[in-house]
Design a protein around this motif. Structure first.
Motif, PDB file in Angstrom:
ATOM      1  N   ASP A   1      56.622  14.283  29.950  1.00 14.67           N
ATOM      2  CA  ASP A   1      56.895  15.006  28.456  1.00 14.67           C
ATOM      3  C   ASP A   1      58.460  15.681  28.459  1.00 14.67           C
ATOM      4  O   ASP A   1      58.956  15.837  27.496  1.00 14.67           O
ATOM      5  N   VAL A   2      58.732  16.297  29.669  1.00 18.57           N
ATOM      6  CA  VAL A   2      59.889  16.884  29.777  1.00 18.57           C
ATOM      7  C   VAL A   2      60.533  16.604  31.220  1.00 18.57           C
ATOM      8  O   VAL A   2      60.081  16.521  32.212  1.00 18.57           O
ATOM      9  N   ILE A   3      61.916  16.791  31.207  1.00 17.49           N
ATOM     10  CA  ILE A   3      62.826  16.994  32.590  1.00 17.49           C
ATOM     11  C   ILE A   3      63.495  18.129  32.314  1.00 17.49           C
ATOM     12  O   ILE A   3      63.970  18.544  31.277  1.00 17.49           O
ATOM     13  N   MET A   4      63.689  18.680  33.639  1.00 20.55           N
ATOM     14  CA  MET A   4      64.537  19.906  33.535  1.00 20.55           C
ATOM     15  C   MET A   4      65.174  19.969  34.852  1.00 20.55           C
ATOM     16  O   MET A   4      64.714  19.188  35.801  1.00 20.55           O
ATOM     17  N   THR A   5      66.661  20.170  34.913  1.00 12.95           N
ATOM     18  CA  THR A   5      67.518  20.201  35.738  1.00 12.95           C
ATOM     19  C   THR A   5      68.169  21.353  36.025  1.00 12.95           C
ATOM     20  O   THR A   5      68.564  22.125  34.827  1.00 12.95           O
TER      21      THR A   5
END
Length: 275
Positions: A119-123
């Motif tokens: 649903d989401v990607i974070m970096t």
């Protein structure tokens, strides 16, 4: 000097492996106060919303700092990192805090994770190190569900304005008179060799990152430079020269969304076929 047949990615993997044991000792890496933790939670909720059990991918997860924040915001987290040593630190942290996080070894430019899985990607502090961010963003687009969001937190450390250049010069002068405090585990020669070869060797400008995201098919690309709360909280644990150095940088978050309905041209480019 690099070994024979040694690639840039080998350098990147070994550089971060060498820093794994001491990575959390540095302000700006680990979180040292509740004020900073609250500021990060606010940033995540502002852009990604409450987790509610949704699946999140923490790319270049390192020791699991962002994974922990995502878990605390209610996401079910998969962390991916190039370094086994970093993953081991993250797993220990997850066990210590009873976090809903699992970790896998992989390349952030070619994750080899399933299509439409998250649903989401974070970096955080990943994009500046990518040899080929265009390829990476296309892969992130692929693994996100339709309507999914990617949140990139990074910085352009190149001083571009007169004010930024003055702050950097002042920071350099003050650093000469400060008590020596080298970044734990950091090999400056290797670091500089990596920086000279990555895509953003001249600085990861937010607008350039946003353009590459749009080129990969993302829409509603938003640049957020409202990082005052995080910067002030981190600064309480930094010497003055480091605070000034960071103040000279453009620190930002970029939010981008995968369309709920994928245009045919993008579908074909990614190798997927509409039903």
């Amino acid at each position: 000097m690099p070994k024979a047949n040694w690639t840039l990615k080998d350098d990147i993997r070994e550089y971060w492996t060498s820093r794994a044991a001491t990575f959390d000792l540095s302000p700006g890496h680990e979180i040292f106060g509740d004020d900073e933790r609250r500021a990060w939670h606010a940033l995540i909720e502002r852009h990604l919303g409450a987790g509610g059990g949704r699946k999140a991918l923490d790319l270049a997860s390192g020791t699991g700092v962002i994974s922990r924040l995502l878990c605390e915001n209610g996401f079910a987290v998969t962390g991916l990192d190039f370094s086994e040593a970093m993953i081991e630190q993250a797993r220990l942290k997850a066990a210590k805090h009873s976090l809903d996080a699992t970790y896998v070894l992989g390349d952030a430019e070619e994750t080899r994770l399933p299509d439409d899985a998250f649903d989401v990607i974070m970096t955080r502090h990943l994009v500046w190190t990518l040899p080929d961010p265009g390829t990476a963003f296309a892969d992130w687009f692929r693994v996100l569900k339709p309507g999914g969001r990617v949140l990139i937190v990074d910085a352009d450390t190149t001083a571009r304005s007169m004010t930024s250049r003055l702050l950097q010069r002042l920071a350099a002068v003050l650093k000469r008179f400060a008590r020596p405090s080298p970044t734990p585990g950091m090999d400056i020669e290797v670091h500089n060799r990596i920086v000279s070869q990555v895509h953003f060797s001249g600085g990861a400008r937010a607008e350039d990152v946003a353009a590459l995201l749009a080129g990969a098919g993302f829409e509603t690309v938003v640049i957020d430079r409202d990082h005052g709360r995080i910067r002030r909280a981190q600064g309480r644990h930094m010497p003055l020269h480091q605070r000034l150095g960071r103040a000279s940088q453009d620190r930002y978050a970029i939010l981008a969304t995968k369309p709920a309905a994928i245009p045919a041209a993008i579908d074909a480019r990614s190798g997927q076929h509409a039903a």
